[in-house]
Motif scaffolding. Structure first.
Motif, PDB file in Angstrom:
ATOM      1  N   UNK A 250      55.759  23.683 -54.843  1.00 28.31           N
ATOM      2  CA  UNK A 250      57.081  23.453 -55.638  1.00 28.31           C
ATOM      3  C   UNK A 250      57.964  22.474 -55.113  1.00 28.31           C
ATOM      4  N   UNK A 251      59.179  22.333 -55.529  1.00 28.36           N
ATOM      5  CA  UNK A 251      60.374  21.480 -54.894  1.00 28.36           C
ATOM      6  C   UNK A 251      60.703  21.924 -53.399  1.00 28.36           C
ATOM      7  N   UNK A 252      60.902  23.248 -53.360  1.00 33.43           N
ATOM      8  CA  UNK A 252      61.346  23.892 -52.027  1.00 33.43           C
ATOM      9  C   UNK A 252      60.453  23.775 -51.020  1.00 33.43           C
ATOM     10  N   UNK A 253      59.097  24.023 -51.330  1.00 32.48           N
ATOM     11  CA  UNK A 253      58.082  23.856 -50.123  1.00 32.48           C
ATOM     12  C   UNK A 253      57.876  22.251 -50.015  1.00 32.48           C
ATOM     13  N   UNK A 254      58.020  21.608 -50.967  1.00 30.06           N
ATOM     14  CA  UNK A 254      57.806  19.921 -50.907  1.00 30.06           C
ATOM     15  C   UNK A 254      58.836  19.578 -49.923  1.00 30.06           C
ATOM     16  N   UNK A 255      59.950  19.983 -50.280  1.00 31.45           N
ATOM     17  CA  UNK A 255      61.101  19.517 -49.273  1.00 31.45           C
ATOM     18  C   UNK A 255      61.034  20.119 -48.027  1.00 31.45           C
ATOM     19  N   UNK A 256      60.620  21.344 -47.669  1.00 34.15           N
ATOM     20  CA  UNK A 256      60.469  21.624 -46.464  1.00 34.15           C
ATOM     21  C   UNK A 256      59.384  20.837 -45.678  1.00 34.15           C
ATOM     22  N   UNK A 275      62.262   6.960 -49.671  1.00 36.99           N
ATOM     23  CA  UNK A 275      62.321   7.830 -50.344  1.00 36.99           C
ATOM     24  C   UNK A 275      63.437   7.308 -51.559  1.00 36.99           C
ATOM     25  N   UNK A 276      63.303   7.644 -52.927  1.00 44.78           N
ATOM     26  CA  UNK A 276      64.152   7.092 -54.165  1.00 44.78           C
ATOM     27  C   UNK A 276      64.593   8.136 -54.921  1.00 44.78           C
ATOM     28  N   UNK A 277      64.524   9.323 -54.483  1.00 45.15           N
ATOM     29  CA  UNK A 277      64.730  10.358 -55.581  1.00 45.15           C
ATOM     30  C   UNK A 277      66.317  10.513 -55.657  1.00 45.15           C
ATOM     31  N   UNK A 278      67.104   9.868 -54.908  1.00 43.39           N
ATOM     32  CA  UNK A 278      68.409  10.127 -54.748  1.00 43.39           C
ATOM     33  C   UNK A 278      69.143   8.958 -55.867  1.00 43.39           C
ATOM     34  N   UNK A 279      68.225   8.073 -56.603  1.00 35.29           N
ATOM     35  CA  UNK A 279      68.668   7.290 -57.465  1.00 35.29           C
ATOM     36  C   UNK A 279      68.661   7.743 -58.847  1.00 35.29           C
ATOM     37  N   UNK A 280      69.151   6.883 -59.747  1.00 33.75           N
ATOM     38  CA  UNK A 280      69.201   7.330 -61.157  1.00 33.75           C
ATOM     39  C   UNK A 280      67.759   7.092 -61.844  1.00 33.75           C
ATOM     40  N   UNK A 316      68.829  11.999 -39.778  1.00 35.97           N
ATOM     41  CA  UNK A 316      70.268  11.773 -39.873  1.00 35.97           C
ATOM     42  C   UNK A 316      70.723  11.685 -41.411  1.00 35.97           C
ATOM     43  N   UNK A 317      70.106  11.355 -42.288  1.00 35.86           N
ATOM     44  CA  UNK A 317      70.363  11.240 -43.645  1.00 35.86           C
ATOM     45  C   UNK A 317      69.550  12.032 -44.719  1.00 35.86           C
ATOM     46  N   UNK A 318      68.634  12.940 -44.153  1.00 39.35           N
ATOM     47  CA  UNK A 318      67.612  13.596 -45.046  1.00 39.35           C
ATOM     48  C   UNK A 318      68.422  14.781 -45.641  1.00 39.35           C
ATOM     49  N   UNK A 319      69.264  15.385 -45.086  1.00 38.82           N
ATOM     50  CA  UNK A 319      69.948  16.434 -45.616  1.00 38.82           C
ATOM     51  C   UNK A 319      70.816  15.923 -46.944  1.00 38.82           C
ATOM     52  N   UNK A 320      71.590  15.037 -46.647  1.00 45.00           N
ATOM     53  CA  UNK A 320      72.321  14.563 -47.846  1.00 45.00           C
ATOM     54  C   UNK A 320      71.443  13.973 -48.993  1.00 45.00           C
ATOM     55  N   UNK A 321      70.049  13.311 -48.484  1.00 48.89           N
ATOM     56  CA  UNK A 321      69.194  12.930 -49.686  1.00 48.89           C
ATOM     57  C   UNK A 321      68.493  14.032 -50.475  1.00 48.89           C
ATOM     58  N   UNK A 322      68.242  14.994 -49.814  1.00 51.60           N
ATOM     59  CA  UNK A 322      67.466  16.132 -50.465  1.00 51.60           C
ATOM     60  C   UNK A 322      68.611  17.095 -51.352  1.00 51.60           C
ATOM     61  N   UNK A 323      69.924  16.880 -50.672  1.00 54.90           N
ATOM     62  CA  UNK A 323      70.871  17.687 -51.601  1.00 54.90           C
ATOM     63  C   UNK A 323      71.259  17.057 -52.700  1.00 54.90           C
ATOM     64  N   UNK A 325      69.067  14.944 -54.594  1.00 55.37           N
ATOM     65  CA  UNK A 325      67.849  15.293 -55.357  1.00 55.37           C
ATOM     66  C   UNK A 325      68.088  16.499 -56.009  1.00 55.37           C
ATOM     67  N   UNK A 326      68.393  17.638 -55.080  1.00 58.15           N
ATOM     68  CA  UNK A 326      68.410  18.907 -55.636  1.00 58.15           C
ATOM     69  C   UNK A 326      69.561  18.937 -57.033  1.00 58.15           C
TER      70      UNK A 326
END
Length: 345
Positions: A250-256, A275-280, A316-323, A325-326
């Motif tokens: 699910x999302x959490x495992x995929x993110x991990x 990754x493009x999940x931070x876009x609209x 360096x940017x993945x935490x902000x990206x997944x935040x 997205x979440x």
């Protein structure tokens, strides 16, 4: 084209890449490959030529796990000097392949094509489909394939009525699919990411069937694409008992898994993850023919990002990206879908 090109007709290609990749690899001239899943079947090799240089070909395999693509990749590297590879890291493909989510053909129905024994390749024709094709001397596409290699895998035109909004899904999808989707939406609950996810099996699987290949070919540039599933998919995914009733991602495992992979590939200078999940884009359901599959606009965006070297994920940017997205998934409003379902009972 397992043994030779057609003698008395024009060259054609079957869209079953599990079977046809060998003939294409043996007979076509290219040095760069798109080998994803259905998420890159609409990516144009000609567009990749124009934007990225080199000579591209699309060998995407629908629903393919990493171990399936590894069979084709290992054969590919035996035959070609490959400069660039576009490769999707789909949620299901990073999971244990024994948890079958789709009606996959068994590995042994095609893996023999990619060994060094050409004499057993003929087994591929010994089934009802090809025997009937031969007996009827059929020239139908399902028997001899399509002449247009660049359009061979493209499903967007065949599904064009499904794009444009949820109302088109409810109008054109079959009854079973519609009822299943309605039920999942009506029963969706709050989005609650999990912590302390065990991904050890996933790590070993990825190291064996993806990172091992990347490490063995340091001169080949690998572009790993995270498919941009719709927000709706993440909101209702866990309710899909048919596919996700086991140890699924699910999302959490995929993110991990993705965070681990981003960190792990820092040791591989020939890898970039996009990754493009931070876009609209994923907010707009009109871009999708179902909760997972986007239109070719996203495929073009992916090529543009590779060309411009944007949307690259790093430690360096993945935490902000997944935040981001979440938050977008958590705040995604299901009420328009619920209202539509209630108004159209």
């Amino acid at each position: 084209m397992l043994y030779h090109k057609p003698y008395f007709r024009e060259k054609t290609y079957l869209n079953n890449i599990r079977l046809s990749a060998k003939g294409i690899i043996d007979n076509e001239n290219f040095d760069s490959v798109i080998i994803g899943t259905s998420m890159t079947e609409n990516t144009s090799a000609k567009e990749a030529d124009e934007k990225l240089g080199n000579k591209w070909i699309n060998l995407s395999v629908w629903g393919s796990y990493l171990n399936e693509r590894a069979i084709i990749l290992n054969y590919l590297f035996q035959k070609k000097d490959i400069h660039q590879i576009i490769y999707t890291i789909d949620a299901f493909t990073l999971n244990d392949p024994s948890l079958k989510m789709f009606n996959h053909p068994p590995i042994d129905s095609f893996d023999f094509l990619y060994n060094n024994n050409i004499y057993n390749d003929f087994k591929v024709y010994l089934n009802k489909k090809f025997i009937l094709c031969a007996l009827r001397f059929s020239k139908k596409e399902e028997c001899v394939g399509d002449v247009n290699l660049d359009k061979l895998l493209n499903w967007e035109q065949e599904s064009k009525e499904l794009f444009g909004g949820f109302h088109n899904w409810m109008k054109y999808k079959d009854k079973k699919e519609k009822e299943k989707l309605k039920n999942m939406i009506l029963n969706a609950q709050n989005f609650l990411p999990q912590t302390n996810i065990d991904i050890e099996k996933n790590k070993q699987y990825i190291k064996t069937y993806l990172l091992g290949i990347i490490r063995a070919h340091p001169k080949t540039q690998f572009y790993l694409i995270i498919p941009t599933y719709s927000r709706l998919l993440y909101r209702v995914l866990y309710l899909d008992e048919e596919y996700y009733n086991k140890d699924s991602i699910l999302f959490s495992k995929y993110q991990a898994v993705l965070k681990w992979l981003i960190l792990e590939t820092q040791n591989y200078p020939n890898v970039k993850i996009f990754g493009f999940d931070d876009l609209d884009y994923a907010d707009n359901i009109s871009n999708y023919k179902d909760p997972a599959h986007y239109n070719s606009i996203m495929n073009s965006m992916q090529l543009d990002a590779i060309k411009e070297q944007t949307h690259i994920l790093t430690p360096q940017n993945m935490d902000n990206y997944f935040k981001t997205m979440e938050e977008k998934i958590k705040n995604y409003d299901l009420s328009p879908f619920i209202q539509y379902i209630k108004d159209n009972k």
